[in-house]
Motif scaffolding. Structure first.
Motif, short mmCIF file in Angstrom:
data_model
loop_
_atom_site.label_atom_id
_atom_site.label_comp_id
_atom_site.label_asym_id
_atom_site.label_seq_id
_atom_site.Cartn_x
_atom_site.Cartn_y
_atom_site.Cartn_z
N HIS A 265 0.83 -1.21 0.00
CA HIS A 265 0.00 0.00 0.00
C HIS A 265 0.86 1.26 0.00
N ALA A 266 1.93 1.24 0.81
CA ALA A 266 2.79 2.44 0.91
C ALA A 266 3.42 2.75 -0.45
N GLU A 267 3.86 1.71 -1.15
CA GLU A 267 4.47 1.96 -2.46
C GLU A 267 3.43 2.51 -3.43
N HIS A 268 2.23 1.99 -3.39
CA HIS A 268 1.17 2.53 -4.27
C HIS A 268 0.92 4.00 -3.96
N ARG A 269 0.91 4.34 -2.68
CA ARG A 269 0.70 5.76 -2.30
C ARG A 269 1.84 6.62 -2.84
N HIS A 270 3.06 6.11 -2.74
CA HIS A 270 4.21 6.86 -3.27
C HIS A 270 4.05 7.09 -4.77
N PHE A 271 3.67 6.03 -5.48
CA PHE A 271 3.56 6.17 -6.94
C PHE A 271 2.44 7.16 -7.28
N ALA A 272 1.34 7.11 -6.51
CA ALA A 272 0.22 8.03 -6.77
C ALA A 272 0.66 9.48 -6.55
N ARG A 273 1.48 9.72 -5.52
CA ARG A 273 2.00 11.08 -5.28
C ARG A 273 2.83 11.55 -6.46
N LEU A 274 3.66 10.65 -6.95
CA LEU A 274 4.53 11.01 -8.08
C LEU A 274 3.70 11.30 -9.33
N LEU A 275 2.63 10.54 -9.52
CA LEU A 275 1.78 10.78 -10.69
C LEU A 275 1.08 12.14 -10.55
N ASP A 276 0.69 12.50 -9.32
CA ASP A 276 0.09 13.83 -9.10
C ASP A 276 1.09 14.93 -9.44
N LEU A 277 2.33 14.73 -9.00
CA LEU A 277 3.38 15.71 -9.27
C LEU A 277 3.62 15.82 -10.78
N LEU A 278 3.64 14.68 -11.44
CA LEU A 278 3.84 14.67 -12.90
C LEU A 278 2.68 15.40 -13.58
N GLU A 279 1.48 15.15 -13.09
CA GLU A 279 0.30 15.78 -13.71
C GLU A 279 0.37 17.31 -13.58
N GLN A 280 0.81 17.79 -12.41
CA GLN A 280 0.93 19.25 -12.25
C GLN A 280 1.86 19.82 -13.31
N GLN A 281 2.94 19.13 -13.58
CA GLN A 281 3.90 19.61 -14.57
C GLN A 281 3.35 19.48 -15.99
#
Ligand SMILES: [Fe+2]
Ligand SMILES: [Fe+2]
Length: 184
Positions: free
Chosen positions: A9-25
């Motif tokens: 679960h923690a790794e999925h949360r990390h990946f989701a955060r990164l995807l959010d960051l990517l989306e902002q860019q």
């Protein structure tokens, strides 16, 4: 909850955060509003490296065990395994587009945007399906021996971004993650 499930679960949360960051860019890229290309490259490099080599390999073993315990999951798991390959290929494509942009190689903006948008949609849907339909089943059905096989699927290696000792190249990305989501 077992350590393996908590890590999953923690790794999925990390990946989701990164995807959010990517989306902002990607939004900034679309609006021509000073996107941080290096940051985008770091996000996708990490996702191309760590999940593809560690997280997905462990999942491949967990899913193989899961099919043995519940053969009805076979079609969904076959789809997930294929998605691991598609995610890796889509990540490679997006990386090469981002590198072209950074290197000032003339690149069609629409292609970069399409590759990024496809990657975001596909990756998020993959994580959501696993969280909803597969991780809970694994928690119910996998035996202690199965989990040993899952852990043994990859060498013990530090997570270069979210681990205790972030690698130098991910320092800026780590700083951005801390700014965007201080609880991580
Ligand atoms: Fe997966
Ligand atoms: Fe996953």
């Amino acid at each position: 909850m077992s350590d393996s499930i908590a890590l999953w679960h923690a790794e999925h949360r990390h990946f989701a955060r990164l995807l959010d960051l990517l989306e902002q860019q990607v939004v900034a890229f679309h609006a021509d509003d000073g996107p941080n290309y290096e940051l985008m490259l770091d996000v996708v490099s990490y996702l191309r490296y760590f999940p593809d080599r560690y997280h997905h390999r462990r999942e491949d073993v967990a899913f193989a065990c899961l099919v043995k315990r519940d053969p009805g999951l076979k079609p969904l798991i076959a789809q997930m395994l294929q998605e691991h390959r598609v995610i890796a290929a889509a990540g490679t494509e997006l990386l090469s587009y981002l590198q072209q942009v950074i290197d000032d190689v003339v690149t069609e903006r629409a292609k970069v945007e399409a590759a990024a948008a496809t990657y975001l949609v596909y990756y998020r849907r993959h994580l959501a399906l696993e969280d909803r339909d597969l991780v809970p089943r694994a928690e119910q059905l996998l035996t202690a021996q199965d989990w040993e096989a899952v852990v043994a699927a990859t060498p013990a290696g530090p997570d270069p971004l979210f681990g205790e000792d972030a690698e130098q190249r991910y320092r800026e990305l780590r700083r951005q993650i801390a700014l965007a989501a201080p609880e991580l």
